[in-house]
Scaffold this active site. Structure first.
Site, PDB file in Angstrom:
ATOM      1  N   TYR A  97       4.143   4.026   1.056  1.00 32.28           N
ATOM      2  CA  TYR A  97       4.902   4.346   2.008  1.00 32.28           C
ATOM      3  C   TYR A  97       5.920   3.425   2.471  1.00 32.28           C
ATOM      4  O   TYR A  97       5.820   3.139   3.743  1.00 32.28           O
ATOM      5  CB  TYR A  97       3.938   4.728   3.364  1.00 32.28           C
ATOM      6  CG  TYR A  97       4.196   6.013   3.896  1.00 32.28           C
ATOM      7  CD1 TYR A  97       4.210   7.438   3.231  1.00 32.28           C
ATOM      8  CD2 TYR A  97       4.932   6.048   5.002  1.00 32.28           C
ATOM      9  CE1 TYR A  97       4.689   8.621   3.922  1.00 32.28           C
ATOM     10  CE2 TYR A  97       5.366   7.276   5.555  1.00 32.28           C
ATOM     11  CZ  TYR A  97       5.363   8.302   5.111  1.00 32.28           C
ATOM     12  OH  TYR A  97       5.469   9.579   5.615  1.00 32.28           O
ATOM     13  N   GLN A 132     -10.508  -2.792   1.664  1.00 29.63           N
ATOM     14  CA  GLN A 132     -10.012  -3.294   2.831  1.00 29.63           C
ATOM     15  C   GLN A 132     -10.223  -2.294   4.292  1.00 29.63           C
ATOM     16  O   GLN A 132      -9.616  -2.683   5.156  1.00 29.63           O
ATOM     17  CB  GLN A 132      -8.732  -3.781   2.861  1.00 29.63           C
ATOM     18  CG  GLN A 132      -7.536  -3.018   2.769  1.00 29.63           C
ATOM     19  CD  GLN A 132      -6.230  -3.768   2.314  1.00 29.63           C
ATOM     20  OE1 GLN A 132      -6.189  -4.317   1.224  1.00 29.63           O
ATOM     21  NE2 GLN A 132      -5.185  -3.671   3.283  1.00 29.63           N
ATOM     22  N   GLN A 166      -3.299 -11.702   7.942  1.00 27.27           N
ATOM     23  CA  GLN A 166      -3.282 -11.527   6.554  1.00 27.27           C
ATOM     24  C   GLN A 166      -2.502 -12.636   5.696  1.00 27.27           C
ATOM     25  O   GLN A 166      -3.084 -13.333   4.645  1.00 27.27           O
ATOM     26  CB  GLN A 166      -2.829 -10.032   6.209  1.00 27.27           C
ATOM     27  CG  GLN A 166      -2.600 -10.096   4.369  1.00 27.27           C
ATOM     28  CD  GLN A 166      -2.174  -8.657   4.181  1.00 27.27           C
ATOM     29  OE1 GLN A 166      -2.747  -7.797   4.247  1.00 27.27           O
ATOM     30  NE2 GLN A 166      -0.700  -8.568   4.058  1.00 27.27           N
ATOM     31  N   HIS A 218       8.909  -3.397   3.664  1.00 28.58           N
ATOM     32  CA  HIS A 218       8.825  -3.624   2.026  1.00 28.58           C
ATOM     33  C   HIS A 218       9.915  -3.959   1.100  1.00 28.58           C
ATOM     34  O   HIS A 218      10.156  -4.851   0.394  1.00 28.58           O
ATOM     35  CB  HIS A 218       8.131  -2.432   1.534  1.00 28.58           C
ATOM     36  CG  HIS A 218       6.545  -2.085   2.213  1.00 28.58           C
ATOM     37  ND1 HIS A 218       6.794  -0.855   3.042  1.00 28.58           N
ATOM     38  CD2 HIS A 218       5.565  -2.697   2.100  1.00 28.58           C
ATOM     39  CE1 HIS A 218       5.649  -0.634   3.630  1.00 28.58           C
ATOM     40  NE2 HIS A 218       4.737  -1.837   2.902  1.00 28.58           N
ATOM     41  N   MET A 222       8.427  -2.067  12.116  1.00 24.27           N
ATOM     42  CA  MET A 222       8.251  -1.338  11.096  1.00 24.27           C
ATOM     43  C   MET A 222       6.681  -1.313  10.348  1.00 24.27           C
ATOM     44  O   MET A 222       6.107  -2.408  10.236  1.00 24.27           O
ATOM     45  CB  MET A 222       9.220  -1.666   9.899  1.00 24.27           C
ATOM     46  CG  MET A 222      10.705  -0.884  10.256  1.00 24.27           C
ATOM     47  SD  MET A 222      11.691  -0.430   9.133  1.00 24.27           S
ATOM     48  CE  MET A 222      13.144  -0.504   9.953  1.00 24.27           C
ATOM     49  N   SER A 223       6.168  -0.088  10.139  1.00 23.20           N
ATOM     50  CA  SER A 223       5.032   0.042   9.787  1.00 23.20           C
ATOM     51  C   SER A 223       4.944   1.462   9.136  1.00 23.20           C
ATOM     52  O   SER A 223       5.139   2.396   9.830  1.00 23.20           O
ATOM     53  CB  SER A 223       4.028  -0.146  10.819  1.00 23.20           C
ATOM     54  OG  SER A 223       2.617   0.374  10.374  1.00 23.20           O
ATOM     55  N   MET A 226       0.757  -1.147   0.065  1.00 26.11           N
ATOM     56  CA  MET A 226      -0.083   0.115  -0.053  1.00 26.11           C
ATOM     57  C   MET A 226       0.818   1.312   0.164  1.00 26.11           C
ATOM     58  O   MET A 226       0.406   2.322   0.431  1.00 26.11           O
ATOM     59  CB  MET A 226      -0.985  -0.015   1.153  1.00 26.11           C
ATOM     60  CG  MET A 226      -1.885  -1.222   1.206  1.00 26.11           C
ATOM     61  SD  MET A 226      -3.415  -0.998   1.891  1.00 26.11           S
ATOM     62  CE  MET A 226      -3.083  -0.362   3.501  1.00 26.11           C
TER      63      MET A 226
END
Lengths: 280, 280
Positions: free
Chosen positions: B31, B60, B153, B36, B184-185, B29
């Site tokens: 950012y 979602q 998920q 990632h 991390m988010s 998604m």
């Protein structure tokens, strides 16, 4: 023709074909008739390799429907499929398609699955879209072939393919009929001679409505009343539905200004028959 | 790196790559953070061609969730993706993925989507499985890469792939953490310094539970109480859930006898963070 029962064998067979060959796919529930064979012929003419599946999909039958009674004759089917030029016949057991604990489904929501057969069979199309999705994932065909006989199924699968961006091209083939007009169906075998005779009213009433439309009548109510009236002359006929809807979306219409679908489902004894005609 | 916005361009680009090349796919998604980038690195190392998607998937998010507020920075993302060796960056508009009137969804039913985040976000995973299915259909990757950070998920997508027989191999990469342990988010950017500091309790409490389990404690209640007790020492922490479940099925367990997932979701101010650890 190769007959394959398991997914592991299927994967090996598809690997052998190679990804550069085009695959045409005809999903069926077996008990093949000339309608199915027209799909296989079309698939053969447009692809390097033709796959036919025979799978009486349990998830598209509700409890009390004719899952157990659905006609089956694998030996005859495999001879017919081979004679029609099928390269690979996929004939899996239910446990192969739906492993223990499987709980994922694909559903087309909205009016398109609630009309016509969706009214009397509310869980039917969820089973259809789930199994078609699974079969597409397993076979990865370039093209898939469906019969216009199951008009709502065609509309629903077209919408699923578009909405989920499935990488397959759909071809819809015309209804194949007996010489006297009865739409071919695996379930026709269950009709008694008298039911078989009265069932002709189905195709005749739809043809009459088409003639009426071609003569200039565009009011849906008049055309529906024509079909219902004609079917009702047969004492064994019990109408499940008669409707005329927008051909693509299956939305209600009052007047025909774009291609429309006239569709009917009628019970004769314990056998439920469907038929339809395109008004355009 | 090629940046592609539309499905028609995507199809041409994938055609150019050719079906003989293996494709690794990292759906995101945006950012992007080091989590990632670890997925992109893994995809690069295992495939001929690496595709990354950036799509903040509206289906979602429930009404009232942070769809509009979700952080976005496409220029930074495209620089990071290019530097990590991405070959193709797919950045579609919502209308490209969900054309007008789209109403088809893919749903994993059952306990697996009702526990943990499924309790407070009951429609979330239906949106996730639908969009992942669409992206798989569009990109047709050989392998797809997901982070263990989103443990539920991962479990749900694994089940979808198995149940629908999707022709893709999943790789799950470990959680990437800041030096002080915070997972991390993309949402970490919203934390105030004080919230950021208190949020460390999330990873610390999970690590403490793991240590306790490794010391021989197998009773889920004791381990859960340990996590809840430790998180509750932080005045800004509002627990959404803390749970310990079977790692694969997310079924309830009382005692750990097979790999288990200890997972927590906690709000700090307006930001909801999740974290998890595997007990085995």
């Amino acid at each position: 023709m190769k007959i394959i029962k398991t997914i592991s064998e299927l994967k090996i067979a598809l690997e052998e074909i190679g990804r550069d060959k085009s695959i045409g796919f005809v999903p069926t529930m077996g008990y093949l008739h000339d309608g199915h064979l027209s799909l296989i012929n079309e698939a053969r003419s447009q692809n390097d390799f033709t796959v036919v599946s025979i799978f009486v999909n349990p998830t598209q039958f509700a409890p009390g429907e004719d899952l157990d009674a659905y006609p089956r004759d694998f030996d005859r089917d495999s001879r017919l499929a081979a004679a029609a030029g099928t390269d690979l016949l996929f004939f899996p057991d239910p446990g192969e398609i739906y492993p223990a604990g499987a709980s994922t489904f694909v559903e087309v929501a909205g009016e398109i699955t609630k009309k016509l057969c969706g009214q009397s069979r509310p869980t039917h199309f969820k089973g259809v879209t789930t199994v078609v999705n699974i079969l597409f994932n397993l076979i990865q065909p370039n093209r898939a072939y469906f019969g216009q006989k199951d008009a709502q199924q065609v509309a629903v699968i077209k919408k699923m393919v578009r909405d989920l961006h499935l990488p397959v091209q759909l071809t819809v083939c015309p209804i194949v009929r007996e010489a006297d007009g009865l739409a071919m169906s695996s379930r026709n075998v269950f009709l008694t001679p008298e039911e078989r005779n009265q069932a002709l009213v189905l195709s005749q009433s739809l043809a009459a409505a088409k003639a009426l439309h071609e003569s200039g009548v565009v009011q849906v109510k008049i055309l529906k009343d024509q079909i219902i009236g004609q079917i009702s002359t047969m004492p064994l006929a019990v109408i499940d539905y008669v409707d005329i809807l927008d051909f693509e979306t299956l939305a209600d219409i009052e007047t025909i200004t774009a291609p429309a679908l006239a569709a009917a489902a009628v019970r004769f004894g314990s056998t439920r028959l469907i038929d339809n005609i395109i008004l355009q």
